[in-house]
Design an enzyme around this catalytic site. Structure first.
Site: not given
Ligand code: ACO
Length: 364
Positions: A249, A300
């Site tokens: 998140h 979620d």
């Molecule tokens: N699985 C694997 N790796 C992950 C995940 C995940 N679910 N979430 C974050 N990471 C990793 C990223 O790959 C990144 O790694 P890196 O630094 O080596 O590149 C690091 O953690 C940071 O992640 P970001 O995507 O840059 O973090 P951000 O704050 O932008 O993203 C997000 C948050 C979009 C929710 C992300 O965690 C994600 O894509 N999760 C999966 C989708 C999801 O569950 N979405 C629902 C969110 S809740 C909502 O909207 C109601």
């Protein structure tokens, strides 16, 4: 200057509706933990008025909202044609919200009427796609009981109403998340409610936001169908650069407070509906994800299982999210239209410069 990726940490405006300061979700100052069992109508009133209603106000507000859970016949007729299309239900919803904004009486549409229409339309999309008749709300029941009845065709027990109420309360708002911010951008141009809501639905559809709940359940089904070890599944996905849906998140780096509450509901309803195996699998994935990445489940992750236990098809899960979040979207649209200024950020240009156009290109 290092640009903030995806506006991370950028404060773009003020709001009195909700906050995630210090990773604690509050609605108008009240922590979500204390509101989790409050009636959904009371929470909607809180988001729209930034104060709690009196007992009489709550009674009248509930009556008002339920009385608005109705759609014009013409809208149902048009919706029936759209909803039968093979497109994803969120695409059907996107068109439906836009359609709701074109009826003759749209000028009279205020937040109570719009929320009532949205909930009724979402339930109707499910019914129409299942070849079931569109149902009518019962004026003696509350909003949540009616909503579950309208999409499922069965009057829910008081326990199930309480569970779904908590789900709706926890999803009702979340300050400047992607879909709400999208709605606010559109509202900042002084566009109408339905234009803002249509845009919000579009933003919610994506799997990095509201679309994640459907993908979570797909993951659980895949692991069970293939008999794969969850650890192997997670490793394989991440080795190919894929994210594990329902984890991580932007705000909550040490756990999403909503997921903590929803986990207990998922555990309970999974047990009551013979879905313990799904919950056990979720626990395995959760433990392994924490060990491997230190990422926590988000809102979620558990709603996917809860919606499944409510008998919903996974393709409709994100519409459920939209149903709950409409309350928050409406609060933010109203606030933005009343107080906010045009949202128009700037960009850093990194393309080519000093180029010159000539009509006689062949001679260049
Ligand atoms: N699985 C694997 N790796 C992950 C995940 C995940 N679910 N979430 C974050 N990471 C990793 C990223 O790959 C990144 O790694 P890196 O630094 O080596 O590149 C690091 O953690 C940071 O992640 P970001 O995507 O840059 O973090 P951000 O704050 O932008 O993203 C997000 C948050 C979009 C929710 C992300 O965690 C994600 O894509 N999760 C999966 C989708 C999801 O569950 N979405 C629902 C969110 S809740 C909502 O909207 C109601």
């Amino acid at each position: 200057m290092k640009l903030p990726k995806g506006l991370d940490g950028v404060v773009v405006d003020q709001t009195k509706i909700s906050s995630t300061q210090n990773a604690v979700l509050t609605y108008a100052g009240y922590p979500i933990k204390e509101l989790q069992n409050a009636p959904f109508e009371e929470v909607v009133f809180l988001l729209w008025h930034t104060r709690l209603p009196s007992a009489d106000e709550l009674k009248a507000f509930r009556k008002l909202l339920v009385s608005k859970m109705v759609l014009p016949d013409e809208t149902i007729r048009l919706m029936t044609r759209i909803a039968k299309e093979p497109q994803h239900p969120m695409s059907i919803l996107r068109t439906t919200v836009s359609l709701l904004g074109t009826t003759n009486d749209v000028e009279r549409d205020d937040p109570p009427r719009i929320l009532g229409k949205m909930l009724t339309a979402i339930a109707a999309i499910i019914r129409i796609r299942d070849d079931q008749p569109v149902l009518h709300a019962n004026s003696d029941w509350g909003v949540v009981e009616n909503f579950v009845y309208l999409f499922s065709g069965k009057r829910p027990t008081a326990e199930r109403v309480a569970m779904f109420n908590t789900v709706m309360v926890l999803h009702a708002d979340h300050e400047f998340n992607a879909s709400t911010f999208t709605a606010r951008v559109v509202a900042s141009t002084k566009a109408d409610y339905y234009s803002c809501l249509t845009a919000a639905v579009c933003a919610l559809k994506g799997p990095l936001h509201g679309g994640a709940n459907e993908k979570v359940f797909k993951m659980l089904e895949t692991i069970r169908q293939t008999g794969q070890e969850p650890t192997v599944y997670v490793n394989d996905q991440m080795a190919t650069g894929r994210k594990i849906m329902g984890f991580g998140h932007r705000i909550y780096k040490n756990g999403d407070p909503r997921a903590t509450i929803l986990r207990e509901i998922a555990r309970q309803i999974a047990h009551e509906t013979d879905n313990d195996a799904y919950f056990a699998l979720q626990e395995q994935i959760r433990d392994y994800m924490f060990e491997k990445t230190h990422l926590h489940p988000n809102v979620d992750y558990y709603t996917a299982l809860i919606y499944h236990c409510f008998g919903l098809d996974k393709k409709t899960f994100t519409m459920m999210f939209a149903a709950c979040r409409t309350a928050g979207w409406l609060a933010h649209i109203t606030e933005q239209q009343a107080e906010g200024c045009l949202i128009r950020p700037s960009s850093e240009y990194v393309g080519q410069t000093n180029r010159h156009y000539r009509a006689d290109k062949e001679e260049m």
